[in-house]
Each structure stands twice: as structure tokens, then as C-alpha cells.
Design a protein around this motif. Sequence first.
Motif, PDB file in Angstrom:
ATOM      1  N   ASP A 299      38.502  32.655  10.825  1.00 10.59           N
ATOM      2  CA  ASP A 299      37.497  31.931  10.041  1.00 10.59           C
ATOM      3  C   ASP A 299      36.131  31.844  10.708  1.00 10.59           C
ATOM      4  O   ASP A 299      35.157  31.467  10.054  1.00 10.59           O
ATOM      5  CB  ASP A 299      37.988  30.512   9.749  1.00 10.59           C
ATOM      6  CG  ASP A 299      39.219  30.499   8.853  1.00 10.59           C
ATOM      7  OD1 ASP A 299      39.539  31.548   8.274  1.00 10.59           O
ATOM      8  OD2 ASP A 299      39.858  29.435   8.745  1.00 10.59           O
ATOM      9  N   ASN A 300      36.046  32.147  12.033  1.00  7.14           N
ATOM     10  CA  ASN A 300      34.733  32.009  12.677  1.00  7.14           C
ATOM     11  C   ASN A 300      33.903  33.291  12.652  1.00  7.14           C
ATOM     12  O   ASN A 300      32.844  33.346  13.271  1.00  7.14           O
ATOM     13  CB  ASN A 300      34.856  31.476  14.104  1.00  7.14           C
ATOM     14  CG  ASN A 300      35.664  32.333  15.055  1.00  7.14           C
ATOM     15  OD1 ASN A 300      35.992  31.894  16.152  1.00  7.14           O
ATOM     16  ND2 ASN A 300      36.014  33.560  14.668  1.00  7.14           N
ATOM     17  N   THR A 301      34.318  34.310  11.903  1.00 10.69           N
ATOM     18  CA  THR A 301      33.484  35.499  11.748  1.00 10.69           C
ATOM     19  C   THR A 301      32.474  35.290  10.627  1.00 10.69           C
ATOM     20  O   THR A 301      32.617  34.376   9.810  1.00 10.69           O
ATOM     21  CB  THR A 301      34.315  36.751  11.400  1.00 10.69           C
ATOM     22  OG1 THR A 301      34.752  36.649  10.036  1.00 10.69           O
ATOM     23  CG2 THR A 301      35.513  36.909  12.308  1.00 10.69           C
ATOM     24  N   SER A 310      45.502  35.123   5.520  1.00  4.70           N
ATOM     25  CA  SER A 310      45.872  36.514   5.255  1.00  4.70           C
ATOM     26  C   SER A 310      44.851  37.469   5.845  1.00  4.70           C
ATOM     27  O   SER A 310      45.195  38.552   6.326  1.00  4.70           O
ATOM     28  CB  SER A 310      46.007  36.757   3.746  1.00  4.70           C
ATOM     29  OG  SER A 310      44.742  36.680   3.095  1.00  4.70           O
ATOM     30  N   VAL A 311      43.580  37.073   5.822  1.00  3.76           N
ATOM     31  CA  VAL A 311      42.533  37.919   6.397  1.00  3.76           C
ATOM     32  C   VAL A 311      42.729  38.044   7.905  1.00  3.76           C
ATOM     33  O   VAL A 311      42.634  39.131   8.482  1.00  3.76           O
ATOM     34  CB  VAL A 311      41.138  37.372   6.064  1.00  3.76           C
ATOM     35  CG1 VAL A 311      40.051  38.197   6.749  1.00  3.76           C
ATOM     36  CG2 VAL A 311      40.908  37.378   4.560  1.00  3.76           C
ATOM     37  N   ALA A 312      43.018  36.917   8.566  1.00  2.00           N
ATOM     38  CA  ALA A 312      43.274  36.947  10.007  1.00  2.00           C
ATOM     39  C   ALA A 312      44.450  37.859  10.323  1.00  2.00           C
ATOM     40  O   ALA A 312      44.430  38.619  11.301  1.00  2.00           O
ATOM     41  CB  ALA A 312      43.559  35.542  10.517  1.00  2.00           C
ATOM     42  N   HIS A 313      45.473  37.809   9.474  1.00  2.00           N
ATOM     43  CA  HIS A 313      46.643  38.678   9.660  1.00  2.00           C
ATOM     44  C   HIS A 313      46.245  40.146   9.596  1.00  2.00           C
ATOM     45  O   HIS A 313      46.637  40.947  10.446  1.00  2.00           O
ATOM     46  CB  HIS A 313      47.680  38.349   8.578  1.00  2.00           C
ATOM     47  CG  HIS A 313      48.765  39.355   8.426  1.00  2.00           C
ATOM     48  ND1 HIS A 313      49.197  39.798   7.196  1.00  2.00           N
ATOM     49  CD2 HIS A 313      49.501  40.025   9.340  1.00  2.00           C
ATOM     50  CE1 HIS A 313      50.156  40.682   7.366  1.00  2.00           C
ATOM     51  NE2 HIS A 313      50.354  40.845   8.648  1.00  2.00           N
ATOM     52  N   PHE A 314      45.455  40.521   8.598  1.00  3.41           N
ATOM     53  CA  PHE A 314      45.051  41.919   8.457  1.00  3.41           C
ATOM     54  C   PHE A 314      44.040  42.318   9.536  1.00  3.41           C
ATOM     55  O   PHE A 314      44.058  43.446  10.033  1.00  3.41           O
ATOM     56  CB  PHE A 314      44.469  42.162   7.064  1.00  3.41           C
ATOM     57  CG  PHE A 314      45.455  41.943   5.948  1.00  3.41           C
ATOM     58  CD1 PHE A 314      46.744  42.437   6.029  1.00  3.41           C
ATOM     59  CD2 PHE A 314      45.107  41.224   4.810  1.00  3.41           C
ATOM     60  CE1 PHE A 314      47.670  42.231   5.009  1.00  3.41           C
ATOM     61  CE2 PHE A 314      46.013  41.008   3.783  1.00  3.41           C
ATOM     62  CZ  PHE A 314      47.302  41.514   3.885  1.00  3.41           C
ATOM     63  N   GLU A 315      43.152  41.392   9.893  1.00  5.11           N
ATOM     64  CA  GLU A 315      42.176  41.682  10.941  1.00  5.11           C
ATOM     65  C   GLU A 315      42.854  41.964  12.280  1.00  5.11           C
ATOM     66  O   GLU A 315      42.379  42.785  13.075  1.00  5.11           O
ATOM     67  CB  GLU A 315      41.215  40.505  11.110  1.00  5.11           C
ATOM     68  CG  GLU A 315      40.201  40.348  10.001  1.00  5.11           C
ATOM     69  CD  GLU A 315      39.386  39.078  10.155  1.00  5.11           C
ATOM     70  OE1 GLU A 315      38.227  39.062   9.679  1.00  5.11           O
ATOM     71  OE2 GLU A 315      39.886  38.098  10.736  1.00  5.11           O
ATOM     72  N   GLY A 338      38.286  44.626   5.008  1.00  7.47           N
ATOM     73  CA  GLY A 338      38.037  43.339   4.365  1.00  7.47           C
ATOM     74  C   GLY A 338      39.185  42.851   3.507  1.00  7.47           C
ATOM     75  O   GLY A 338      39.019  41.948   2.675  1.00  7.47           O
ATOM     76  N   HIS A 339      40.385  43.399   3.710  1.00 10.15           N
ATOM     77  CA  HIS A 339      41.539  43.079   2.862  1.00 10.15           C
ATOM     78  C   HIS A 339      41.880  41.586   2.918  1.00 10.15           C
ATOM     79  O   HIS A 339      41.943  40.986   3.981  1.00 10.15           O
ATOM     80  CB  HIS A 339      42.747  43.901   3.331  1.00 10.15           C
ATOM     81  CG  HIS A 339      43.912  43.837   2.409  1.00 10.15           C
ATOM     82  ND1 HIS A 339      45.160  44.277   2.746  1.00 10.15           N
ATOM     83  CD2 HIS A 339      44.031  43.377   1.129  1.00 10.15           C
ATOM     84  CE1 HIS A 339      45.989  44.098   1.746  1.00 10.15           C
ATOM     85  NE2 HIS A 339      45.324  43.554   0.748  1.00 10.15           N
ATOM     86  N   SER A 340      42.109  41.036   1.743  1.00 10.66           N
ATOM     87  CA  SER A 340      42.524  39.642   1.629  1.00 10.66           C
ATOM     88  C   SER A 340      43.448  39.519   0.434  1.00 10.66           C
ATOM     89  O   SER A 340      43.258  40.199  -0.580  1.00 10.66           O
ATOM     90  CB  SER A 340      41.309  38.724   1.427  1.00 10.66           C
ATOM     91  OG  SER A 340      41.708  37.389   1.206  1.00 10.66           O
TER      92      SER A 340
END
Length: 561
Positions: A299-301, A310-315, A338-340
Amino acid sequence: MEGSPPVKKTVLILGAGTAGALMANLLARKLDLAQWDVTVVDRAREHIYQPGLLFLPFRLYGYTGREDVARPIESPLPAAARFVNAEVQAIDTAARRVRTSAGEIAYEWLIVALGCEGRASEVEGLVEAGRAGSAHTFYTLDGALAMQDALEAMDSGHLVVDIADNPIKCPVAPIEFVFLADYFFRLRRRRDRIRITLVTSLTGCFTKPVATEVLSGMLAEKGIEVVPNFVLSRVDGERRTIESFDGRSVAYDLLVVIAPNLGPEVLTEAKLADESGFALTDPRTLKARKAERVYVLGDNTNVATSKAGSVAHFEAETVVENLMREMAGEKPLPSFDGHSNCFIETGDRKAMLIDFNYDLEPLPGRFPLPVLGPMTLLGESYVNHWGKLLFRWVYWNMLLPGTLSKVPLLNAKMSFVGKDLKRAPQVRRAHAATVGQLMTKEVVTIGQGRPLSEAAELLTKHKVSGLPVVSVEGTLVGLISEADFVSALDVRHPLRRKPMGTVVDDLMTDHPVTIREDATLEAAIERMEDKRVKRLVVVDDETRVRGIIARRDVLKMFTAR
């Protein structure tokens, strides 16, 4: 000193939330722990399952107390990681040191996963209204629990849910909240006496056009009002009104505010972030833009996708891969798209699912398999609801430990399969285009029977990854690629290794995947997805090579704004 153990190098992870815990688990398995230490720093005492905060205010689906969402902060971390329970006070990227309330920590590589938080103090009167009990939040565990009695006691009046400003964590959560409020009050036979309004700083209830259209229709059907373009300036707790910067006001009886979300001040002070505290991040590699040996995720990007788990998971897959590449002296890859994806609770034990990335917005369809699903994209279903409830187990037992990526069909990169691509505005604009209009017409080919050395030279000289192989008559007979050469040299799997041979016929792939010039772009990308290839050879009726169309060419047209 003889016999002393070698000094280990440190990968330092700031934050033990979803992103930080996941990275610690992945790196503990990837790194040689005889040479590397994985150290995690976080000030919190609890790890919170944040999706559960949505249900707590309503005491729905088994979420009633703290124990349903909270565990000790160390519990998801690997035993091999060192945990420091401390405040991050300063980051010195030049000296590669981080000062914490427990002392300084030197690092070789830094991973920033500090998240973001709502700051009620940014809105005049919001803190005071919260203390007086007229304003609430469900974005914190204490706030979600404190709201339970207020909702239970509400027998009539106006419930207002206000998104003060954007971006926020989990952009769909406020929409879910009003859907669940509608369901909650209907269960208690009070809905006809309670008005529900969603107030947002956006031009509509969501940021993506197709999803906004669908969600707006559902809100209207449920009698939930939407007040757009309302940027919260102040809360008057005594008069029970909220006011916008343009002078409008909305009266309430019970107020739920999603305060402005800001990143950690320590990132701004370290000159790693913008004025809102969000780290300046390369959206594809996830490297920090303002410092070397620093990666950012979660979340801090400041990347243009949702602030969600889910974004953190893919990142994480991109960060781990690029970190390992850089440790080996290789360049990082721009591989994050950018997958979410996330479930959206809609009440009545139903939910919808959205799946999108930087370039393609949420669309209707089925997930993860076309037709079969079993999940419905941008449509309500009971299956989606149970998927959301099951996710709590998945979160603790698969996502945080870093094993969810091994599940088939749950790829870090978004798939186009199963989505109704015709609904995307950019696709509609490109719908009339054909393969022939987009393909590369200047194609380097090689003749059947030519030496392999010649093929290798052409691949290198023209910087292409594959060459169509043509017969004497000029018809397509095969494709020889870099992958074929690699396969012939694969000493790890001798049974699968191709025989090298001497001419292209010995090594080429027979029956390459082709497409006609008059085919649609949608047909081209569906064929690429189905055959798991990145490019297609374009042929005419006599199978003569007319061009090449690559995945990246199609995506450029599909994602044109």
C-alpha cells in the motif's frame, strides 16, 4: 579470526503486514541463509486480517470479535527471519542504514512494505466527531468493533458513508459497506426507515467505467444514494453535517468516514516518497525511483493500481525475481502488470469478483476458466460470496506463507481468458482493426534446409526471438526460435532435450501457430492465450508468410486510451 563464521548480509524488510510477511516467507526459502539474514521491522503487536474488518461492524458471517481477525504480529513470519518490534524512525539509503526505536540496522537490500493509513487529523472536526461518537471508521480494528453497538442501535435516520479523498486502501470496501448495511437493516426489518448515502470524491462510485456502470445500477436498485465529486473539508459533529470544499453539505445521523490515506512520513523524510508519503516506485520493476538497492510493494507505493492485499501478493513475485536477479548481477525485469483482483460483497450472501490490471479495467466474464468459472466476474453469485469467506483460510495458510502462487490458474500476470473484452472502451475503439493492420510486415525468414549457424546469426543480427522457416515455394513449414536452441542445450533434462542436428529442419517447431490477416485482434489474443505463445505467424490462403503479430503489439491496441 580463524574459524569465525562468515559475516552475513541482510535483507531488511520494513513492515510485517501482508506484503512484508509474504516477502519474508518467500525470501527465507529463496536465499542461502548461510550467507543472508532476513530481518523484519514493525511497530505493531498484531497482524490484522483486514478484509475481515468489513464484516465486524455488522457481526456477519462469523466475524464478531478481535480474535476473528487478529493474531500476534510474529505468527505469519518464518522461523528463519529475525523480527524487531520497533518504530522505523529514519532511513539512510546512502549509508544503507535504518534507525529504529530499538537501534540501527544496516542492510544490503531494503524492501519497503510499511503500508498506509487513514489520517483523521487531515479533516477539520473529524477527530472531535469521532471522540464524541458521531463519526466512525471500519478501516481499523478498534474502529470496526466500536461501530457494532452504534449500528445495532440505529432504528431510523440517515447513514452516510463518506470517502474523504483518494487514493484509499481497498477502493471497493466503502461500496461493500453500504451494500452490507442495506442487507443488515433489511434483516432487522428497519431498512424502510433508514436512508443510506455513499458520498465520494470521485465522479462516480468507482474509478473504472464498466465497473462503475454495473455498481451504480446495483446501488440504485437497493435504494442507496450516491453523492459524487464531494471532497470532504470538515465535519461538524454538533450539527451532524459534513461539508465539502465547494460549500455543499450533507446531514447525517450516523457517519462512517474513510479518512484521507497517507503513506509513512519516514519515507517523505528520506526523500523516497511524494508529498503524500507514497514511495516513488517504478510501476513495472517495483524498484524505488529515488534510491538504489530498494524495492517497494504494497500500500505504500504510488503505482496506479489498488491498494489491496491481492496486489501485494502479485507484486511479491516481481520483487523476489528482480531482487534475485540483481543479487546475481543481472538487470531487473519490468514484469509487473498492475494485476489486482478482489471480491465485492453485495449482501444476501452474494458477491461479485473483479479482475484487472494497469491496462484493462474490470470486465464481465468468468474466472479463472472461461465458461466454467466457477467465479463470476462483475456479476453477483453465491459462489463468489463463499470464495470471499474461504479467503480468510487462504490468507493465513497460503498467501502469507507464499504458496498461493503455486495454485494453477492464479497467475501474477492477469489473464485475458474468460473476460468479455468487447465491453472495454479501448477494445471497442479497436474492434474494427484487424491483424493485417497491426502486424509487422517486414519479417525475417529462413529457408528450409539452411544451417543452424545461419539461423543463430539471423536471430542475433535482427534481434528477434524466432524465425519462420519457409519451403522453396515460400510456404510456411515451421518456426525456429531461441527456445529451440536452449532446449537443445538443456543438460538438466536429457530426456526432453531436442537433438541439435545441423540444419533448421532438425530443430524447428513444426506446425507453428498461425492466423489470417483479416482475423480480429480479439481472435489473435485469444489464440495466443490458448496456445501459450507470444506471437503468431500471419499467413495467406496458400500459407505464405505475410507478417508477424506479437502479443505486445496487440496489447498496445487493446490498451490505447
